[in-house]
Design a protein around this motif. Structure first.
Motif, short mmCIF file in Angstrom:
data_model
loop_
_atom_site.label_atom_id
_atom_site.label_comp_id
_atom_site.label_asym_id
_atom_site.label_seq_id
_atom_site.Cartn_x
_atom_site.Cartn_y
_atom_site.Cartn_z
N ASN A 182 0.84 -1.21 0.00
CA ASN A 182 0.00 0.00 0.00
C ASN A 182 0.87 1.26 0.00
N ILE A 183 1.09 1.79 -1.18
CA ILE A 183 1.96 2.96 -1.31
C ILE A 183 1.35 4.20 -0.65
N THR A 184 0.04 4.26 -0.62
CA THR A 184 -0.60 5.40 0.05
C THR A 184 -0.19 5.45 1.51
N SER A 185 -0.23 4.29 2.13
CA SER A 185 0.16 4.21 3.53
C SER A 185 1.66 4.46 3.69
N ILE A 186 2.43 3.83 2.81
CA ILE A 186 3.89 3.91 2.92
C ILE A 186 4.42 5.31 2.65
N SER A 187 3.71 6.08 1.83
CA SER A 187 4.23 7.41 1.54
C SER A 187 3.71 8.47 2.51
N THR A 188 3.00 8.01 3.53
CA THR A 188 2.59 8.94 4.58
C THR A 188 3.76 9.15 5.53
N PRO A 189 4.24 10.39 5.65
CA PRO A 189 5.43 10.60 6.45
C PRO A 189 5.20 10.21 7.91
N GLN A 190 6.20 9.56 8.49
CA GLN A 190 6.10 9.10 9.87
C GLN A 190 6.08 10.25 10.86
N GLU A 191 6.95 11.22 10.66
CA GLU A 191 7.06 12.30 11.66
C GLU A 191 6.14 13.47 11.32
N GLY A 192 5.28 13.26 10.37
CA GLY A 192 4.37 14.33 10.00
C GLY A 192 5.04 15.48 9.25
N VAL A 193 6.27 15.28 8.83
CA VAL A 193 6.96 16.31 8.05
C VAL A 193 6.61 16.10 6.59
N SER A 194 5.84 17.01 5.98
CA SER A 194 5.64 16.78 4.56
C SER A 194 6.39 17.82 3.75
N LEU A 195 7.10 17.32 2.76
CA LEU A 195 7.92 18.18 1.91
C LEU A 195 7.07 18.66 0.75
N PRO A 196 7.38 19.83 0.20
CA PRO A 196 6.56 20.36 -0.89
C PRO A 196 6.64 19.47 -2.13
N ASN A 197 5.51 19.37 -2.86
CA ASN A 197 5.47 18.53 -4.05
C ASN A 197 5.96 19.32 -5.26
N VAL A 198 7.25 19.57 -5.28
CA VAL A 198 7.83 20.31 -6.41
C VAL A 198 9.01 19.51 -6.97
N PRO A 199 9.24 19.62 -8.27
CA PRO A 199 10.35 18.86 -8.85
C PRO A 199 11.70 19.45 -8.48
N CYS A 200 12.68 18.58 -8.38
CA CYS A 200 14.04 19.02 -8.07
C CYS A 200 14.74 19.54 -9.32
N CYS A 201 14.48 18.94 -10.47
CA CYS A 201 15.11 19.43 -11.70
C CYS A 201 14.15 20.35 -12.43
N PRO A 202 14.66 21.23 -13.28
CA PRO A 202 13.77 22.00 -14.17
C PRO A 202 13.09 21.01 -15.13
N VAL A 203 11.76 21.11 -15.27
CA VAL A 203 11.06 20.10 -16.07
C VAL A 203 10.52 20.65 -17.39
N ARG A 204 10.42 19.72 -18.35
CA ARG A 204 9.77 20.03 -19.62
C ARG A 204 8.27 19.94 -19.43
N GLU A 205 7.55 20.23 -20.49
CA GLU A 205 6.09 20.18 -20.41
C GLU A 205 5.58 18.77 -20.07
N ASP A 206 6.32 17.75 -20.48
CA ASP A 206 5.89 16.37 -20.19
C ASP A 206 6.31 15.88 -18.82
N GLY A 207 6.90 16.76 -18.02
CA GLY A 207 7.25 16.38 -16.65
C GLY A 207 8.64 15.78 -16.51
N GLN A 208 9.29 15.46 -17.64
CA GLN A 208 10.66 14.93 -17.58
C GLN A 208 11.63 16.10 -17.36
N CYS A 209 12.82 15.76 -16.82
CA CYS A 209 13.82 16.82 -16.63
C CYS A 209 14.25 17.40 -17.98
N VAL A 210 14.50 18.69 -17.99
CA VAL A 210 15.13 19.32 -19.15
C VAL A 210 16.53 18.71 -19.30
N PRO A 211 16.87 18.19 -20.47
CA PRO A 211 18.18 17.56 -20.65
C PRO A 211 19.32 18.49 -20.24
#
Ligand code: NAG
Ligand code: NAG
Ligand code: NAG
Length: 262
Positions: A182-211
């Motif tokens: 159950n990934i829903t359960s597993i991706s629930t942070p244990q310590e209640g720290v939730s990190l922002p849902n933003v990409p680490c690399c600059p992304v193209r329109e399709d969501g992949q990293c810009v080469p």
């Protein structure tokens, strides 16, 4: 200890590739071979030669995986090779069939109908919270919420029917064992720290990293590497908790560690 010849299969896996690593930290493989099916979350090179943009064989992908295969000594001599490159000797140990943008619908990139191969241990990894991926948030907006609820509702409907399917397989096949992760359960942070849902690399329109773009410097503080895919640290977290469940919701009826020992 007698070792049973029970292949461990991951179907619909979102992190099988990483799990291999966990399996091997124990020193010797807990299962004799390991076959992986799934999409880009586990594709380790199968798409490189395919006509698709769903590839990750260019920088900055791999930045946290510099030694690649050879650096990590697992119980398996190496990472499970991609189907695209597998040799006859390697096939006994396992194959990774993961293919970026693979799916269960005909229109998705690849059609994976490879079940009747004699597997006796199967981990079925449910869908993750796709509505929390930066790419879907950018596409649909969240109305002030952290994630796109309509997508996560669909994910939940899918998973809620997937789990009984796994239970049914256990009931119908006494010589094989299946488990639902159950990934829903597993991706629930244990310590209640939730990190922002933003990409680490600059992304193209399709969501992949810009080469050849420069990824964020402190990737251990990011959940997402690009618009869809977790960072190395997030994958390790998911894999660790799939292997050793922290909550009874994480894996049902077995976590991967237990499944391998059955
Ligand atoms: C597959 O093999 C070719 C040639 O041996 C090699 O150049 C390539 O990097 C390999 N690809 C993967 C994904 O391992
Ligand atoms: C996928 O598999 C199904 C069942 O074998 C088949 O009917 C369908 O044509 C396949 N689709 C593609 C795109 O290969
Ligand atoms: C997965 O875990 C969540 C708790 O985080 C729970 O609400 C949900 O019902 C579980 N899904 C399944 C299919 O068991």
């Amino acid at each position: 200890m007698a070792r049973e010849l029970n292949p461990l299969f991951s179907v619909l896996t979102v992190l099988g590739f990483i799990l291999v690593r966990i399996l091997v930290v124990v020193g010797q493989p807990q299962v004799p071979c390991y076959f992986i099916f799934g999409d880009s979350l586990v594709d380790n090179g199968n798409n490189n030669e395919l006509r698709t943009t769903a590839k990750a064989n260019y920088p900055p992908y791999g930045v946290d995986f510099p030694e690649g295969v050879s650096g990590q000594r697992l119980g398996f001599a190496d990472f499970i090779p991609p189907y695209a490159n597998v040799t006859d000797q390697e096939i006994d140990i396992g194959v990774n069939y993961g293919s970026g943008s693979a799916g269960i619908r005909d229109e998705s990139g690849r059609n994976l109908t490879l079940y009747k191969l004699g597997a006796r241990k199967v981990a079925v990894i449910g869908l993750g919270l796709i509505g929390c991926t930066p790419a879907e948030i950018a596409n649909f907006g969240t109305d002030g919420k952290p994630c796109v609820d309509s997508i996560n509702d669909a994910v939940k409907r899918f998973n809620d029917r997937l789990k009984p399917l796994v239970d049914g397989l256990n009931n119908d096949n006494s010589d094989a064992r299946f488990t639902y992760i159950n990934i829903t359960s597993i991706s629930t942070p244990q310590e209640g720290v939730s990190l922002p849902n933003v990409p680490c690399c600059p992304v193209r329109e399709d969501g992949q990293c810009v080469p050849n773009s420069t990824p964020c410097p402190v990737r251990d503080l990011s959940v997402f590497f690009d618009g869809y895919h977790p960072t190395e640290i997030a994958n390790i977290g998911l894999a660790t908790r799939s292997y050793n469940a922290l909550s009874p919701m994480d894996a049902s009826p077995y976590d991967i560690n237990r499944l391998a020992q059955l």
